[in-house]
Each structure stands twice: as C-alpha cells, then as structure tokens.
Design a protein around this motif. Structure first.
Motif, short mmCIF file in Angstrom:
data_model
loop_
_atom_site.label_atom_id
_atom_site.label_comp_id
_atom_site.label_asym_id
_atom_site.label_seq_id
_atom_site.Cartn_x
_atom_site.Cartn_y
_atom_site.Cartn_z
N GLU A 174 -22.80 12.74 51.40
CA GLU A 174 -22.40 13.32 52.68
C GLU A 174 -21.46 12.42 53.45
N THR A 175 -21.66 11.10 53.38
CA THR A 175 -20.90 10.18 54.21
C THR A 175 -20.10 9.14 53.44
N GLY A 176 -20.44 8.88 52.18
CA GLY A 176 -19.81 7.82 51.43
C GLY A 176 -20.45 6.46 51.63
N ALA A 177 -21.52 6.38 52.39
CA ALA A 177 -22.22 5.11 52.59
C ALA A 177 -22.77 4.61 51.26
N VAL A 178 -22.79 3.29 51.08
CA VAL A 178 -23.21 2.69 49.82
C VAL A 178 -24.74 2.56 49.80
N HIS A 179 -25.37 3.18 48.80
CA HIS A 179 -26.81 3.00 48.60
C HIS A 179 -27.09 1.69 47.87
N PHE A 180 -26.38 1.44 46.79
CA PHE A 180 -26.50 0.17 46.08
C PHE A 180 -25.26 0.00 45.22
N THR A 181 -25.06 -1.23 44.73
CA THR A 181 -23.95 -1.54 43.84
C THR A 181 -24.45 -2.35 42.65
N ILE A 182 -24.12 -1.90 41.46
CA ILE A 182 -24.33 -2.69 40.25
C ILE A 182 -23.09 -3.59 40.13
N PRO A 183 -23.25 -4.92 40.16
CA PRO A 183 -22.09 -5.81 40.26
C PRO A 183 -21.38 -6.00 38.92
N PRO A 184 -20.14 -6.49 38.96
CA PRO A 184 -19.40 -6.75 37.72
C PRO A 184 -20.09 -7.73 36.78
N SER A 185 -20.98 -8.54 37.28
CA SER A 185 -21.70 -9.48 36.42
C SER A 185 -22.55 -8.77 35.36
N GLU A 186 -22.84 -7.47 35.56
CA GLU A 186 -23.55 -6.70 34.54
C GLU A 186 -22.63 -6.25 33.41
N GLY A 187 -21.33 -6.51 33.55
CA GLY A 187 -20.40 -6.29 32.45
C GLY A 187 -19.94 -4.87 32.24
N VAL A 188 -20.14 -3.97 33.22
CA VAL A 188 -19.78 -2.57 33.02
C VAL A 188 -18.27 -2.42 32.89
N SER A 189 -17.85 -1.73 31.85
CA SER A 189 -16.43 -1.53 31.59
C SER A 189 -15.78 -0.70 32.69
N CYS A 190 -14.59 -1.12 33.11
CA CYS A 190 -13.81 -0.35 34.09
C CYS A 190 -13.17 0.89 33.48
N CYS A 191 -13.14 0.97 32.15
CA CYS A 191 -12.39 2.03 31.46
C CYS A 191 -13.26 3.07 30.79
N THR A 192 -14.56 2.80 30.64
CA THR A 192 -15.46 3.75 29.99
C THR A 192 -15.97 4.76 31.00
N ASN A 193 -15.92 6.04 30.66
CA ASN A 193 -16.51 7.06 31.50
C ASN A 193 -18.01 7.10 31.25
N PRO A 194 -18.83 6.75 32.25
CA PRO A 194 -20.28 6.76 32.05
C PRO A 194 -20.84 8.18 32.05
#
Length: 564
Positions: A174-194
């Motif tokens: 509804e607002t775009g407020a952030v509930h949580f963030t999984i940080p880049p330290s978890e290694g998630v690819s920027c290019c893979t569609n989850p």
C-alpha cells in the motif's frame, strides 16, 4: 488499509472497483503520470525515495473497529435477515475461489487515468521483475491471509551487474514502506528472477533464488520473514555461470505428490534444496525462463524449456535441438483449433509454434520484418492473452525494435505492432483488462520507456520514462494494496526509481489477483495464498493466458466477456 471484513454473503458479490461513479477525463494522445517529470523523476508527496505513498488509497479510508483494530469497511447488509444464505471466508482460499466464472464488473466510462501511487528509490536500481504476495500479518490478528495487505519482493541495489549481489526488500504494497531487507551479504544474485510459494506446507510463502557461492550460482531459500531456510552448496558448478545467473526460478508440483519442486533453467530441486536431476542445455545463453505444464495429459507436469520438454523424472518427452539451435523461451497456451496446448517459443532464430507433442507446427518466422541475428534480437519473454476481445487468445512478444501482437505466423497475421528500443537485452510485456470492457491493455517496458497500449488497436495510451539495459524484466499487474483495484509494477535501472507502482487516480480499475509469484507466471499454478496446487487446472482450458494476471470478483477468478 488495516484489514477488511473476513466474511461476506455469497449473494453480495458486488462491484470490486470504486463506487463514486464519476468519470475521469478521457486520456488522449500520449500521457505521462502525474507526479513525474519528463525525465521520470518523482515530485511531491505521492512517492518518495523511502517508499512512502498516498495517505489514502481505495477502501483504506474506512474506519477501523476500535476494539480489534481491523477495518471492516462499510456493512454489506443485515446478515440476520437472510440466515440461510451461506457465508464465504474471503480471507482464505476456498475450494471454489479458483473456479472461473464470468466477470460482471466494468469500470466507469473514461476511467483510464494512470497515477503514481508510490515508488521505491533509495538510490537503488533493479533488473528483475518484482513479485507480489502476502508475507506479513498487517491487521495483527495472528494470521497471514488474503485480508492482509500484499507485499512486494524487490531485488535491487545501488550498483547492479552480472556477478553482483543485491538486497531483497519486502515492501508494503500500500505504501512502499520496508518490512525487512535481506542484505547483499546473503549473496542473492542481482540478475536471477526469484520465485516464491509455499514449498514446505506451512501455509506461508518461501522465496527461492540463486546466490553467489564463490564463483558458482546455486539455489537458496528464505522463509517468509527473510531468514534463511536452506542453502545449496554442492550443485550447479557444471553449468555456465554467466548464462545461468540470468535465469528464472519457477515452483511447481511436478509429480502431483503434494510436495513442490523448484525448477531453475535445466535443473529440478526438491523443496529442501536437493538436486533431483539436471539436463545439459545444448545451446546455453542468457535469460532462460523454464516453465512446466501437463502437456501429455497424464496428470503430472512436464518441464518445458525452449528446446525440449522433460517428464517430471527428467526423462526426455521431446527434443527439438538442433532444429531450434538458438537459446529460447517457452510460453504455453491453446493457440489453434484443437483442444491441446501449444508451446509458443521465442528464440534468436525468430518465433516458433510447437504442438503439445513437441512437433513443430511452424517456425522460425519474423512477422514484423525485423531480421533475426544475435539470439537476443527475438529471444524475449512472451505473453498469451485475448488482447482484442474476440474471445480468442493472441500471443505477443518483442524484437529489438518492435513489440507486436500476433494471430498467426505471417506478416498479415500481426494484429498490431509498435516501435520500441531494446537493443541491449530482452525485455517483455504483459496485458490486463483494466476497464472490464472486454479489451485488454498491453504493457511493455524497453530501454527508455514503460508504455501502455490499447490491446485492440495498439494505440499508445501512456509513455512513462524509465531506463534499463534490460535483462528479461517486464511489468507486473496485481492488486498490490488489496483495495479492489489493479496496480502496475515497473522496475528501472536508471531515469526512474527502482520500482514504480501505478494505479488509477481514483482506484476504479478492475481488481486483479493479489499475487504474482514467478517470472513464468500463469494463474492456475499458484493460489492467492501462495500454496502450489497438487494437480493444477490446465490454464489453457479456463483462461488461456500466460504471463498475465486474472480478474477476480467476489473472491473468485473470472474471465471477461468478449467485446460485443
């Protein structure tokens, strides 16, 4: 919106759009969204870089019950006067809620007035599609269900490229407020569609994506709250990592045993992240988007790639290599007069149409006149939908310079085409009937703009700046704030915020489903509560769509009547 009434009478399934009845001025020519400048930057309080939006949207203005904190909205009518009428729990998926019925709702005349509801910027950019589903208990009743506000899964960072890792933000729809963030330290690819879905039977969605393990991209899953569920540390090294990282995850119950499987390119994993089988891609390339469907009618699903299809156990169902020699993307629908499905394939050679057996019906063809060349010229994610309201589904895709809707393999079969600019990647599109008038609006986002077209004529209705080298991202349509009116989600790499959410200015568009869970999305493969059907209904038998969302009315899926 704090919540909504949990129960409704089945006789009270009324309009799902705004009820003010006032018409907006007709959109003429090419418009841009209010609150944005010509270069796509946001202005005013409607959308800020931290993900805030309109203070009031749709039904969120109704007062909340002071005792429970749950917004029940206006009363429907006195339920005590009709004690024998059954009640429907609209907060849960009921057995009949995936049944397809006729749509009766239609937006007020001239109500196509796109407006920016909110955006997420924070100096970040995104290269893959956003996902929509329920991850959080917004009304505080201890249950995550369809009466909560949907959430958005956004993969983004300030600097993205191949082999970089990204944030995974969970944003309030509804607002775009952030509930949580999984940080880049978890290694998630920027290019893979989850993808996400309930892979463990706990009634809650899990996110599955690729992570960078040294120099190898492997599978990783996160719980609905962002904590790590499991990490695969052994598989995937044999594949080409450059091409592999730009693939797309899909979740299906392939063998109809009640446990979901995870499909990633030419690999299949169980719900615990263990590799079940893999096949070698004979022509590895970027942007695989493998899907699954019951092509042979035996009750379980085939894994369908551009070249091939495999039974659920990995044995070959059909193989079209080396006839189809280029990397390619499959889409599945009933696209001829027989009752069986076809596989519409986009490849570097052009477009193909396959029978459900894998036999080549026609191809390769290039109906818009754009010559085939490098594999990214024609290899783009495609869409299947009834664009023009004739009750027959067309198929759509782009080349580097033209986006088109097709009714057959020849130039004369092009319903319409529009000039686009996408020379660096392989963007895609979608469609949705926002007005409920029987004619869909088509959407496409290239390197420079997000555009909306009239599905019958191809007339451009909106041109909104965005920038991207484009991987295989495309616009997504869902009721992201649960207000009874569809919204559009568009990501950007430059010239616009990382994510823009676009609504009708008065929330009068027809309601879409509140979920979009993967790149190769089709409606009947996932319920609105993120559970994966053990034996999904064949989508081509009921909606005949692919990479488009469905309208819902009174909690059930419906199909618009064709335009008269």
């Amino acid at each position: 919106m704090a919540g909504r009434a949990r129960w409704i009478l089945v006789t009270s399934l009324v309009a799902c759009t705004g009820d003010d009845g006032e018409a907006e001025p007709t959109t003429t020519g090419v418009a841009t969204l209010p609150g944005t400048s010509a270069d796509g930057t946001t202005a005013g309080d409607d959308a800020t870089s931290q993900g805030t939006g309109h203070g009031e949207t749709g039904s969120s203005t109704a007062s909340a019950d002071s005792a429970t904190g749950v917004d029940d909205g206006p009363p429907i009518f006195d339920v005590g006067t009709v004690p024998d009428v059954p009640m429907v729990d609209v907060c849960s998926v009921n057995d009949d809620m995936n049944a397809v019925g006729d749509c009766s709702n239609e937006a007020p005349a001239d109500s196509f007035s796109p407006d920016l509801q909110w955006s997420y910027d924070n100096g970040e950019r995104s290269w893959v599609i956003p996902l929509v589903g329920n991850f959080t208990d917004d009304d505080g009743n201890g249950t995550i269900d369809l009466c909560d506000v949907p959430d958005v899964v956004l993969v983004s960072n300030t600097n993205i490229s191949y082999s970089t890792t990204c944030n995974v933000h969970l944003l309030d729809g509804e607002t775009g407020a952030v509930h949580f963030t999984i940080p880049p330290s978890e290694g998630v690819s920027c290019c893979t569609n989850p993808a996400f879905g309930d892979i463990d039977g706990d009634g809650l969605p899990e996110i599955v994506t690729a992570w960078l393990d040294g120099s190898v991209f492997r599978m990783k899953a996160f719980e609905h709250d962002g904590t790590v569920k499991w990490t695969n540390t052994t598989d995937g090294a044999a594949a080409s990592q450059f091409q592999r990282q730009s693939g797309a995850v899909a979740i299906h119950d392939l063998d109809a045993d009640g446990d979901a499987e995870i499909v990633f390119n030419h690999e299949v994993y169980d719900h615990q992240g263990n590799l079940l089988w893999s096949q070698t891609n004979p022509t590895p390339g970027e942007l695989e988007a493998t899907t699954a469907a019951d092509l042979d009618g035996d009750g379980d699903l085939e894994v369908v790639t551009g070249h091939s299809a495999y039974h659920h156990d990995g044995s070959v169902y059909y193989e079209n290599y080396p006839t189809i020699t280029s990397q390619s993307i499959p889409q599945i629908g009933n696209l001829d007069a027989d009752p069986q499905p076809e596989v519409f394939v986009t490849s570097g050679q052009g477009l193909w149409m396959l029978e459900h057996t894998g036999a080549i019906k026609w191809g390769p063809v290039t109906p818009t006149g754009v010559s085939a060349g490098a594999y990214l010229v024609w290899q783009r994610p495609g869409t299947i939908h009834d664009f023009d309201g004739d009750n027959v589904s067309e198929w759509a895709s782009s080349s580097q310079s033209a986006y088109a809707v097709y009714e057959g393999p020849n130039a004369a079969d092009v319903l319409w085409q529009a000039v686009v600019a996408d020379f660096s990647g392989a963007a895609g599109g979608t469609a949705f009937d926002f007005l409920g008038d029987g004619v869909a609006e088509a959407m496409y986002a290239d390197e420079q703009f997000f555009r909306i077209y009239d599905g019958q004529t191809g007339m451009q209705l909106l041109q909104q700046p965005r920038g991207s080298p484009t991987l295989s991202e495309y616009p997504v349509v869902a009721d992201v704030d649960n207000d009874g009116s569809a919204e559009i989600l568009v990501v950007s790499y430059s010239n616009a915020p990382a994510l823009q959410v676009i609504r009708d200015a008065e929330d009068r568009w027809i309601q879409a489903r509140r979920i979009w869970n993967q790149h190769a999305y089709y409606v009947t493969n996932v319920r609105e509560d993120s559970t994966i059907p053990q034996t999904p209904v064949n989508n081509w038998d009921v909606l005949n769509t692919f990479r488009t969302n469905a309208q819902i009315e009174g909690g059930g899926i419906c199909k618009p009547d064709p335009r008269g």
